[in-house]
Write a protein that holds these residues in place. Structure first.
Motif, PDB file in Angstrom:
ATOM      1  N   UNK A  29      40.159  55.424  34.815  1.00 58.92           N
ATOM      2  CA  UNK A  29      39.923  54.985  36.184  1.00 58.92           C
ATOM      3  C   UNK A  29      39.484  53.536  36.214  1.00 58.92           C
ATOM      4  N   UNK A  30      38.635  53.145  35.233  1.00 61.92           N
ATOM      5  CA  UNK A  30      38.205  51.753  35.178  1.00 61.92           C
ATOM      6  C   UNK A  30      39.415  50.850  34.981  1.00 61.92           C
ATOM      7  N   UNK A  31      40.344  51.286  34.158  1.00 58.84           N
ATOM      8  CA  UNK A  31      41.567  50.497  33.908  1.00 58.84           C
ATOM      9  C   UNK A  31      42.392  50.398  35.186  1.00 58.84           C
ATOM     10  N   UNK A  32      42.558  51.508  35.899  1.00 55.67           N
ATOM     11  CA  UNK A  32      43.356  51.486  37.120  1.00 55.67           C
ATOM     12  C   UNK A  32      42.693  50.627  38.195  1.00 55.67           C
ATOM     13  N   UNK A  33      41.367  50.668  38.247  1.00 54.19           N
ATOM     14  CA  UNK A  33      40.642  49.828  39.204  1.00 54.19           C
ATOM     15  C   UNK A  33      40.914  48.355  38.917  1.00 54.19           C
ATOM     16  N   UNK A  34      40.827  48.011  37.638  1.00 52.62           N
ATOM     17  CA  UNK A  34      41.034  46.607  37.257  1.00 52.62           C
ATOM     18  C   UNK A  34      42.463  46.167  37.575  1.00 52.62           C
ATOM     19  N   UNK A  35      43.431  47.036  37.288  1.00 48.99           N
ATOM     20  CA  UNK A  35      44.820  46.686  37.578  1.00 48.99           C
ATOM     21  C   UNK A  35      45.011  46.429  39.055  1.00 48.99           C
ATOM     22  N   UNK A  36      44.332  47.234  39.866  1.00 47.42           N
ATOM     23  CA  UNK A  36      44.447  47.062  41.311  1.00 47.42           C
ATOM     24  C   UNK A  36      43.846  45.724  41.728  1.00 47.42           C
ATOM     25  N   UNK A  37      42.677  45.395  41.187  1.00 47.10           N
ATOM     26  CA  UNK A  37      42.035  44.136  41.532  1.00 47.10           C
ATOM     27  C   UNK A  37      42.929  42.960  41.154  1.00 47.10           C
ATOM     28  N   UNK A  38      43.429  43.001  39.931  1.00 46.50           N
ATOM     29  CA  UNK A  38      44.260  41.893  39.454  1.00 46.50           C
ATOM     30  C   UNK A  38      45.518  41.768  40.305  1.00 46.50           C
ATOM     31  N   UNK A  39      46.074  42.903  40.689  1.00 46.92           N
ATOM     32  CA  UNK A  39      47.271  42.882  41.530  1.00 46.92           C
ATOM     33  C   UNK A  39      46.963  42.255  42.888  1.00 46.92           C
ATOM     34  N   UNK A  40      45.887  42.701  43.516  1.00 48.37           N
ATOM     35  CA  UNK A  40      45.523  42.169  44.836  1.00 48.37           C
ATOM     36  C   UNK A  40      45.197  40.679  44.741  1.00 48.37           C
ATOM     37  N   UNK A  41      44.538  40.283  43.663  1.00 51.16           N
ATOM     38  CA  UNK A  41      44.190  38.874  43.475  1.00 51.16           C
ATOM     39  C   UNK A  41      45.457  38.031  43.415  1.00 51.16           C
ATOM     40  N   UNK A  42      46.467  38.572  42.719  1.00 55.20           N
ATOM     41  CA  UNK A  42      47.712  37.812  42.593  1.00 55.20           C
ATOM     42  C   UNK A  42      48.434  37.718  43.937  1.00 55.20           C
ATOM     43  N   UNK A  43      48.190  38.674  44.831  1.00 52.17           N
ATOM     44  CA  UNK A  43      48.853  38.652  46.140  1.00 52.17           C
ATOM     45  C   UNK A  43      48.168  37.699  47.113  1.00 52.17           C
ATOM     46  N   UNK A  44      46.982  37.236  46.753  1.00 51.36           N
ATOM     47  CA  UNK A  44      46.203  36.367  47.637  1.00 51.36           C
ATOM     48  C   UNK A  44      46.942  35.098  48.019  1.00 51.36           C
ATOM     49  N   UNK A  45      47.660  34.551  47.036  1.00 48.48           N
ATOM     50  CA  UNK A  45      48.314  33.277  47.326  1.00 48.48           C
ATOM     51  C   UNK A  45      49.688  33.477  47.945  1.00 48.48           C
ATOM     52  N   UNK A  46      50.094  34.727  48.122  1.00 49.39           N
ATOM     53  CA  UNK A  46      51.400  34.958  48.735  1.00 49.39           C
ATOM     54  C   UNK A  46      51.323  34.703  50.230  1.00 49.39           C
ATOM     55  N   UNK A  47      52.423  34.264  50.849  1.00 47.93           N
ATOM     56  CA  UNK A  47      52.412  34.028  52.290  1.00 47.93           C
ATOM     57  C   UNK A  47      52.147  35.305  53.085  1.00 47.93           C
ATOM     58  N   UNK A  48      52.231  36.444  52.427  1.00 48.64           N
ATOM     59  CA  UNK A  48      52.023  37.728  53.101  1.00 48.64           C
ATOM     60  C   UNK A  48      50.566  38.170  53.105  1.00 48.64           C
ATOM     61  N   UNK A  49      49.698  37.413  52.437  1.00 45.06           N
ATOM     62  CA  UNK A  49      48.338  37.913  52.209  1.00 45.06           C
ATOM     63  C   UNK A  49      47.614  38.293  53.495  1.00 45.06           C
TER      64      UNK A  49
END
Lengths: 345, 337
Positions: free
Chosen positions: A64-84
């Motif tokens: 679960x800790x791994x899945x949480x981190x993957x989610x955070x990293x994914x959302x962080x990468x979406x921050x700079x997208x025009x869709x954020x």
């Protein structure tokens, strides 16, 4: 392959997305259908504050800790997208406050700028002797879910507004794989004594001067049974209660009073905030997330099911990691059925 | 004891802060605040109101620290109280980023703001053109809300407010025993201080409620400051430029620079005001005796805060109060009977 996803909360929609992303070019045709009796803005995911933060300790659930981190990293990468902005993703910093000394949380290396609170910061919160400051992400269900539905619809995913009574019913429509993302109501499809409601109630208020989330932790009262204040993009979510075993989705005035009084003590400026609405929801609580395959025997033959439910109060926090894992399990089924790329030679 | 009549000239953040300090601390004084312009038409109204500072060259560092700390403590108290929203004061966290590592890595106010630390590499990744950054929590004081709140406080303490353009200290000397000059840019003509010059600032106020952190480029030219109802995005620093009209070239430049720092600003809606900072090498906080109509009238100056009015308003107001006290002590005995 025909995939039937049951459930259109953040888990159902993101799982559909991951399956599409990973397999649409290698599995052809790939038909994905989503069945649900509730869609945004009426799902559990819509009521949640939309704050990325796991429970303080994973109790050994390293997956679960791994899945949480993957989610955070994914959302962080979406921050700079025009869709954020449309996705409802943005950064927000804040305070985790404890009434006793506690070991550092499982997410300390995942979030940004994690540090101990300074003396002066602790003075700002009388009654709390210890805590942490960090920058985390917000992902607001009311924006994220419509964005996901739009993303899926553009790619040919179909949605059906229907209450599913059994896996068999879905299998009979011709689905090869069923993804069970039914959250709180999984028990109706297959009894699960480990799945229990963790009832929550929140008050949504208009307080745009608040720019930090504040989460308190009371180790005797338990997770989310102590005040929290989470500003969103429009309103501030004030909670919290966590009533295990309580199935009521009605707002309770005693809970409201307790939540409101505690929050005003924590943040006096709330006294002048305009209360907009109350909301109650049931966190699909379980000792750990059920994310696994199951082949169910039925008169019509074996039914391939991937379970992805029981995310408690951290569905938004863990959704992407789980969706990717569910897609991986789907890949296993594809291999077994000989429907992978090799099969097309 | 005869009431001492004090005139405070100027209704910006420095004027009202000074007036409140005097009215609340000195019951022997009857304080009247006079100004041509009031909120929302003062320079303070355009300002984002972020509590930050740069070093003034001619003031001992200890004194600047004290000003900053007094102001910070005063606003922090308000931010933590139930009055925060009606006073327009809030806590705000964010970062200051630098394209090159600055000479001064720890500014004098770093231990006065909250949780000051260097940014981590992961945090800096969002800003590929910047090599170094500082993260901290400070305060934001929105003058369009704060000034009316200060005015209420001032009146409650017995203060009187008069809308009037004061063209000379002379015209006040008949009706007032002590004059406190908080006229910012106006001091250029009111007291003939040609060290005072406008420093033009153009900003946008944008609607972007998902932005919760401030971002400031250490060069002071580009910044994004989320506030209660809007985000202030700026800016410009044009010394000697007194144009109050919008400059399209500036608009373009500001949007370009700030969108690089925060891409989501592309989705934000816009309004655009302009203000003239009362520039001076350093604020003038001192007293003097001025000969007006045959009398020696004590004048306390508190002006020239450049772009740091909000940050230093309360601290310099406290100093100005101290100077007014000195004036009271020094006044000829007859006047006080």
């Amino acid at each position: 392959m025909r995939v039937a996803v049951i459930g259109a909360g953040v888990i159902g929609l993101s799982t559909a997305q991951s399956i599409y992303e990973q397999y649409h070019s290698t599995v052809s045709p790939l038909t994905i259908e989503v069945y649900a009796d509730q869609f945004t803005p009426l799902t559990t995911s819509d009521g949640a504050a939309g704050f990325w933060q796991p429970y303080l300790y994973d109790k050994g659930n390293v997956q679960e800790t791994k899945w949480n981190k993957e989610t955070f990293d994914y959302l962080l990468s979406q921050l700079s997208s025009p869709e954020s902005v449309k996705m409802g993703i943005f950064l927000q910093s804040g305070y985790n406050l404890c009434n006793e000394h506690a070991p550092e949380p499982s997410f300390k290396d995942t979030v940004l700028g994690f540090r101990q609170l300074t003396e002066r910061e602790l003075q700002m919160f009388p009654g709390y002797i210890h805590g942490w400051f960090n920058t985390a992400l917000m992902v607001e269900g009311k924006s994220y879910l419509p964005w996901l539905m739009d993303w899926l619809q553009k790619r040919g995913v179909k949605f059906y507004h229907r209450k599913i009574e059994s896996f068999k019913e879905v299998a009979e429509t011709g689905a090869d794989v069923i993804i069970n993302c039914t959250g709180m109501r999984s028990g109706a499809l297959q009894p699960d004594p480990d799945l229990k409601p963790g009832r929550g109630q929140i008050v949504k208020v208009d307080a745009p001067w608040l720019k930090h989330w504040i989460i308190t932790h009371d180790f005797t009262a338990g997770t989310y049974n102590s005040p929290y204040i989470i500003p969103g993009s429009r309103l501030v979510t004030v909670g919290g209660v966590f009533q295990l075993g309580n199935w009521s989705e009605q707002n309770n005035s005693t809970d409201h009073k307790k939540i409101w009084e505690n929050a005003c003590q924590l943040e006096p400026s709330l006294k002048h905030a305009r209360i907009v609405e109350d909301w109650s929801g049931l966190r699909p609580s379980r000792s750990k997330v059920r994310l696994e395959r199951e082949t169910i025997k039925s008169a019509a033959g074996p039914i391939e099911v991937i379970h992805n439910y029981g995310h408690g109060g951290f569905g938004l926090t863990i959704h992407r990691g789980c969706a990717e894992e569910a897609a991986r399990l789907f890949g296993q089924i594809v291999e077994q059925k000989g429907k992978g790329p090799k099969a097309r030679l | 004891m005869k009431t001492v009549r004090v005139a405070v000239v100027g209704a910006g953040v420095v004027g009202f802060s000074t007036a409140v300090c005097i009215a609340e601390a000195l019951p022997i004084c009857s304080v009247t605040l006079l100004a041509e312009k009031f909120s929302p038409d003062t320079t303070s109204d355009v300002a984002a109101g972020m509590v930050l500072a740069e070093v003034f060259p001619d003031i001992p560092l200890e004194r600047q620290r004290r000003w900053f700390k007094d102001g910070f403590d005063h606003l922090l108290d308000i931010a933590q109280s139930e009055h925060a929203p009606e006073a327009g004061v809030l806590l705000t966290s964010g970062c200051q980023i630098f394209k090159e590592v600055p000479a001064e890595m720890k500014p004098f106010w770093s231990d006065i703001v909250i949780g000051f630390r260097n940014m981590t590499d992961l945090e800096l990744k969002r800003f590929p053109n910047h090599k170094f950054g500082q993260a901290f929590t400070t305060l934001k004081c929105e003058c369009s809300i704060y000034l009316p709140w200060l005015e209420k406080r001032f009146r409650k303490a017995g203060g009187r407010v008069e809308q009037r353009k004061v063209n000379s200290l002379q015209e006040l000397s008949n009706n007032f025993d002590i004059i406190v000059n908080c006229t910012g840019l106006g001091s250029r003509t009111l007291v003939g201080d040609n060290q005072v010059h406008p420093i033009r600032g153009q900003v946008f106020k944008m609607e972007a409620p998902w932005l919760k952190h401030f971002i400031r480029d250490g060069d002071g030219m580009s910044y994004i400051y989320p506030g209660i109802h809007s985000v202030t995005v700026g800016g410009t620093k044009q010394v000697g430029d007194s144009r109050l009209q919008l400059d399209q070239g500036d608009s373009k430049s500001i949007l370009e620079r700030c969108r690089k720092l925060e891409p989501s600003l592309r989705k934000a809606k816009v309004l655009e005001p302009v203000g003239l900072r009362p520039g001076r090498r350093s604020p003038r906080v001192e007293k003097e005796l001025v000969e007006l109509r045959g009398r020696q009238v004590p004048v306390v100056h508190n002006y020239g805060h450049s772009g740091w009015g909000v940050s230093f308003a309360w601290g310099t107001a406290r100093d100005a109060l101290g100077l007014v006290r000195q004036c009271l002590h020094e006044m000829p005995l007859q006047a006080k009977l």
